[in-house]
Design a protein around this motif. Structure first.
Motif, PDB file in Angstrom:
ATOM      1  N   VAL A 274      -4.043   5.805  -6.662  1.00  0.00           N
ATOM      2  CA  VAL A 274      -3.919   6.693  -5.498  1.00  0.00           C
ATOM      3  C   VAL A 274      -2.466   7.040  -5.208  1.00  0.00           C
ATOM      4  N   GLY A 275      -1.524   6.286  -5.799  1.00  0.00           N
ATOM      5  CA  GLY A 275      -0.124   6.567  -5.543  1.00  0.00           C
ATOM      6  C   GLY A 275       0.795   5.839  -6.504  1.00  0.00           C
ATOM      7  N   VAL A 276       2.042   6.314  -6.574  1.00  0.00           N
ATOM      8  CA  VAL A 276       3.090   5.666  -7.374  1.00  0.00           C
ATOM      9  C   VAL A 276       4.105   5.081  -6.411  1.00  0.00           C
ATOM     10  N   ASN A 277       4.284   3.771  -6.461  1.00  0.00           N
ATOM     11  CA  ASN A 277       5.177   3.078  -5.541  1.00  0.00           C
ATOM     12  C   ASN A 277       6.624   3.449  -5.842  1.00  0.00           C
ATOM     13  N   THR A 278       7.322   3.921  -4.810  1.00  0.00           N
ATOM     14  CA  THR A 278       8.662   4.450  -5.083  1.00  0.00           C
ATOM     15  C   THR A 278       9.738   3.941  -4.145  1.00  0.00           C
ATOM     16  N   ALA A 279       9.400   3.454  -2.962  1.00  0.00           N
ATOM     17  CA  ALA A 279      10.430   3.040  -2.011  1.00  0.00           C
ATOM     18  C   ALA A 279       9.851   2.051  -1.020  1.00  0.00           C
ATOM     19  N   ILE A 280      10.727   1.266  -0.423  1.00  0.00           N
ATOM     20  CA  ILE A 280      10.335   0.373   0.658  1.00  0.00           C
ATOM     21  C   ILE A 280      11.337   0.505   1.795  1.00  0.00           C
ATOM     22  N   TYR A 281      10.889   0.169   2.977  1.00  0.00           N
ATOM     23  CA  TYR A 281      11.810   0.008   4.100  1.00  0.00           C
ATOM     24  C   TYR A 281      12.078  -1.476   4.233  1.00  0.00           C
ATOM     25  N   SER A 282      13.351  -1.861   4.159  1.00  0.00           N
ATOM     26  CA  SER A 282      13.662  -3.280   4.168  1.00  0.00           C
ATOM     27  C   SER A 282      15.077  -3.552   4.652  1.00  0.00           C
ATOM     28  N   PRO A 283      15.225  -4.092   5.860  1.00  0.00           N
ATOM     29  CA  PRO A 283      16.560  -4.499   6.314  1.00  0.00           C
ATOM     30  C   PRO A 283      17.125  -5.644   5.488  1.00  0.00           C
ATOM     31  N   SER A 284      16.245  -6.458   4.884  1.00  0.00           N
ATOM     32  CA  SER A 284      16.685  -7.658   4.182  1.00  0.00           C
ATOM     33  C   SER A 284      16.816  -7.459   2.680  1.00  0.00           C
ATOM     34  N   GLY A 285      16.202  -6.412   2.135  1.00  0.00           N
ATOM     35  CA  GLY A 285      16.192  -6.217   0.693  1.00  0.00           C
ATOM     36  C   GLY A 285      14.893  -6.627   0.047  1.00  0.00           C
ATOM     37  N   GLY A 286      14.059  -7.394   0.773  1.00  0.00           N
ATOM     38  CA  GLY A 286      12.752  -7.803   0.275  1.00  0.00           C
ATOM     39  C   GLY A 286      11.646  -7.122   1.047  1.00  0.00           C
ATOM     40  N   SER A 287      10.424  -7.370   0.625  1.00  0.00           N
ATOM     41  CA  SER A 287       9.286  -6.710   1.250  1.00  0.00           C
ATOM     42  C   SER A 287       9.049  -7.212   2.668  1.00  0.00           C
ATOM     43  N   ILE A 288       8.838  -6.269   3.580  1.00  0.00           N
ATOM     44  CA  ILE A 288       8.414  -6.626   4.945  1.00  0.00           C
ATOM     45  C   ILE A 288       7.114  -5.905   5.284  1.00  0.00           C
ATOM     46  N   GLY A 289       6.435  -5.415   4.231  1.00  0.00           N
ATOM     47  CA  GLY A 289       5.140  -4.794   4.450  1.00  0.00           C
ATOM     48  C   GLY A 289       5.184  -3.316   4.745  1.00  0.00           C
ATOM     49  N   ILE A 290       6.289  -2.645   4.421  1.00  0.00           N
ATOM     50  CA  ILE A 290       6.386  -1.192   4.598  1.00  0.00           C
ATOM     51  C   ILE A 290       6.852  -0.600   3.277  1.00  0.00           C
ATOM     52  N   ALA A 291       5.904  -0.039   2.526  1.00  0.00           N
ATOM     53  CA  ALA A 291       6.210   0.552   1.229  1.00  0.00           C
ATOM     54  C   ALA A 291       5.653   1.968   1.187  1.00  0.00           C
ATOM     55  N   PHE A 292       6.203   2.778   0.294  1.00  0.00           N
ATOM     56  CA  PHE A 292       5.836   4.188   0.238  1.00  0.00           C
ATOM     57  C   PHE A 292       5.472   4.582  -1.192  1.00  0.00           C
ATOM     58  N   SER A 293       4.354   5.317  -1.305  1.00  0.00           N
ATOM     59  CA  SER A 293       3.834   5.729  -2.607  1.00  0.00           C
ATOM     60  C   SER A 293       3.677   7.241  -2.656  1.00  0.00           C
ATOM     61  N   ILE A 294       3.973   7.810  -3.833  1.00  0.00           N
ATOM     62  CA  ILE A 294       3.788   9.245  -4.055  1.00  0.00           C
ATOM     63  C   ILE A 294       2.305   9.491  -4.294  1.00  0.00           C
ATOM     64  N   PRO A 295       1.672  10.407  -3.557  1.00  0.00           N
ATOM     65  CA  PRO A 295       0.222  10.624  -3.701  1.00  0.00           C
ATOM     66  C   PRO A 295      -0.178  11.076  -5.102  1.00  0.00           C
ATOM     67  N   ALA A 296      -1.393  10.717  -5.497  1.00  0.00           N
ATOM     68  CA  ALA A 296      -1.880  11.019  -6.847  1.00  0.00           C
ATOM     69  C   ALA A 296      -1.950  12.517  -7.115  1.00  0.00           C
ATOM     70  N   ASN A 297      -2.290  13.317  -6.094  1.00  0.00           N
ATOM     71  CA  ASN A 297      -2.383  14.762  -6.337  1.00  0.00           C
ATOM     72  C   ASN A 297      -1.014  15.353  -6.663  1.00  0.00           C
ATOM     73  N   THR A 298       0.043  14.823  -6.043  1.00  0.00           N
ATOM     74  CA  THR A 298       1.405  15.262  -6.389  1.00  0.00           C
ATOM     75  C   THR A 298       1.754  14.827  -7.801  1.00  0.00           C
ATOM     76  N   VAL A 299       1.409  13.591  -8.148  1.00  0.00           N
ATOM     77  CA  VAL A 299       1.696  13.064  -9.485  1.00  0.00           C
ATOM     78  C   VAL A 299       1.030  13.925 -10.542  1.00  0.00           C
ATOM     79  N   LYS A 300      -0.224  14.274 -10.304  1.00  0.00           N
ATOM     80  CA  LYS A 300      -0.977  15.055 -11.291  1.00  0.00           C
ATOM     81  C   LYS A 300      -0.328  16.421 -11.524  1.00  0.00           C
ATOM     82  N   ALA A 301       0.029  17.102 -10.445  1.00  0.00           N
ATOM     83  CA  ALA A 301       0.624  18.439 -10.569  1.00  0.00           C
ATOM     84  C   ALA A 301       1.969  18.391 -11.282  1.00  0.00           C
TER      85      ALA A 301
END
Length: 524
Positions: A274-301
């Motif tokens: 459903v998406g390609v993981n590309t970025a996170i929001y992280s004050p610490s540099g590690g995961s805090i549960g906020i990540a962002f993925s490029i939608p599959a329809n964008t990837v396909k096009a």
């Protein structure tokens, strides 16, 4: 150790029920009601003026056991078995032209370099292992990707492979293959690579539909170089804009994603990407549960064009646009804060040739409403260059329709030659205390040109400061009127107040671009 023998199942009985058995059946009744909510039936009977459970005590106990089992979390093992082999680890080598000291083990990444952007995107310090080899002058980095066809085509992030001199992938079974970059698209941060040496790779399918907020997702990738790692979460939000560019339309997920997951897939429970993981929001540099993925329809096009010609062509109308805020809508007399406000049409661009001017608001494309500036960019970008579109535009308070032929979006945005150098030479100006600005004619400020008035001072506690005004900005228009002197600014403000406006719209040039700013004005 106590001897725990199995308890024999209860036998059907028509004897009077004991208090404990009544309690058990009462619990089973509650369980049956809960189960019935999911099944669409309750299974209740009526006896002697009270509701009771149909069936035997043994059946009641079984219902309770079934409900308890249904409450247990369902594992993802079957899905992981299905998809994990399609995910790859991507390793890149980039020649470091800055590394000249052979005795140096560690060095900082050059500002603006591909790998510097790679780690800035995921926050934090450069991890151990990201070091130049002594005398080798090379930087190594790792990310993730996934096969999309059996013949070795795979998707990853542009920032993972951008500028790479060498790309290698490692499959889930531990085999390593060479790969080459077929094409990349910096605007969506996607890249297509081709893995050499195989023709029957397991591959993943891109989802045809969009996920819903709350759907399960599985992130599979190569965090911190550990290899195939699976994490789970849900879709937290859709359509996120993280300031990466006009094509931002990210899926936000809370599955743990870290450095090295970049370019890896997010799967749904059907095993589709459903998406390609590309970025996170992280004050610490590690995961805090906020990540962002490029939608599959964008990837396909994007992937279709990358495979076909190695790059992406997008339609282009040649305008700088910005969102329509409630204040801007009020200043322009619009009923809704929707559409894309044209800050400046590019000279000789399709929009300028069609008659679009600064201050126009594009509200629809081919009859489909445009919600905001990002939606306009995505809509136009989805068309091929040379395509003809009909734009609905609000021009000086009136709707009009224009037809234009799209140009091709330049691959590189050329910097405007608007550096005016030293703006010193004249610090005198007229105070506009109600706005918190001091302005002077552009002609009186060295290097400012001849158009507009230059902001020479900004009160840090003023409404103008809150809206981003800074020293050196050039005010070109106030309330739709060109201004070249402080008195013209003052007259335009007075006219807006007399028209009972709550705010006034100014067109401001700052650096190499123009924008509109709605500034509240005092009535008195």
């Amino acid at each position: 150790m106590h001897d725990r023998r199995p308890v024999p199942p209860a036998q059907p009985s028509h004897r009077p029920l004991s208090r404990s058995l009544l309690s058990a059946r009462k619990f089973a009744l509650m369980a049956s009601v809960v189960a019935g909510l999911g099944a669409g039936a309750y299974g209740l009977g009526h006896s002697h003026g009270s509701f009771d459970l149909l069936g035997t005590p043994a059946q009641a106990q079984q219902v309770g056991a079934n409900v308890h089992a249904a409450q247990q979390p369902v594992g993802f093992a079957d899905i992981v078995d299905k998809v994990k082999s399609s995910v790859i680890s991507v390793k890149v080598n980039i020649a470091d032209k800055m590394a000249r000291n052979e005795d140096r083990e560690d060095f900082s990444l050059p500002p603006g370099s591909p790998m510097e952007r790679f780690f800035r995107r995921f926050g934090g310090e450069m991890p151990p292992g990201m070091r130049g080899h002594r005398g080798g002058g090379m930087i190594t980095g790792q990310g993730s990707g996934f096969f999309i066809s059996a013949d070795g085509y795979a998707v990853t992030n542009n920032h993972v492979v951008e500028g790479a001199d060498k790309v290698e992938v490692t499959t889930d079974d531990g085999k390593t293959y060479k790969a080459k970059v077929i094409g990349n698209d910096p605007r969506t941060d996607l890249a297509l690579i081709k893995v050499e040496g195989g023709s029957s790779f397991p591959y993943a399918k891109l989802s045809e539909g969009k996920p819903r907020i709350g759907d399960w997702v599985l992130a599979v990738g190569n965090p911190f170089g550990l290899g195939g790692t699976v994490t789970a979460g849900i879709v937290s939000a859709m359509g996120r804009d993280i300031g990466n560019g006009p094509y931002d339309d990210f899926i936000q997920i809370d599955a743990p994603v870290n450095k090295g997951n970049s370019g890896g897939p997010a799967f749904n429970t059907a095993g589709e990407v459903v998406g390609v993981n590309t970025a996170i929001y992280s004050p610490s540099g590690g995961s805090i549960g906020i990540a962002f993925s490029i939608p599959a329809n964008t990837v396909k096009a994007v992937v279709e064009q990358l495979k076909d010609k190695g790059s992406v062509s997008r339609g282009w109308i040649g305008v700088q646009v910005q969102p329509v805020t409630p204040e801007i809508a009020d200043s322009l007399g619009l009923k809704k804060a929707e559409g894309a406000l044209v800050a400046e049409p590019q000279s000789n661009g399709p929009a300028a040739k069609a008659g679009i001017e600064s201050g126009d608001v594009i509200t629809a494309v081919d009859g489909t409403p445009v919600k905001d500036a990002r939606e306009l960019a995505r809509t136009i970008g989805a068309f091929a260059p040379g395509h003809s579109v009909k734009l609905t535009v609000v021009h000086k308070g009136k709707d009009r329709e224009l037809t234009l032929t799209l140009g091709e979006l330049p691959n590189k945005i050329e910097a405007s030659n608007t550096d005016r150098g030293d703006r010193g030479g004249s610090s005198s100006g007229l105070d506009l205390p109600k706005l918190g600005l001091t302005v002077a004619p552009a002609s009186a400020v060295a290097g400012a040109g001849k158009e507009g008035v230059v902001v020479t001072d900004v009160d840090p506690k003023s409404a103008a400061a809150d809206r981003g005004f800074k020293e050196g900005d050039v005010i070109l228009e106030v309330a739709g009127k060109n201004v070249s002197s402080p008195s013209e600014v003052r007259d335009a403000l007075a006219s807006a107040r007399s028209d009972n406006k709550n705010s006034v719209l100014m067109r401001v040039r700052s650096g190499g671009s123009s924008r509109f700013v709605a500034v509240p004005i005092a009535k008195s």
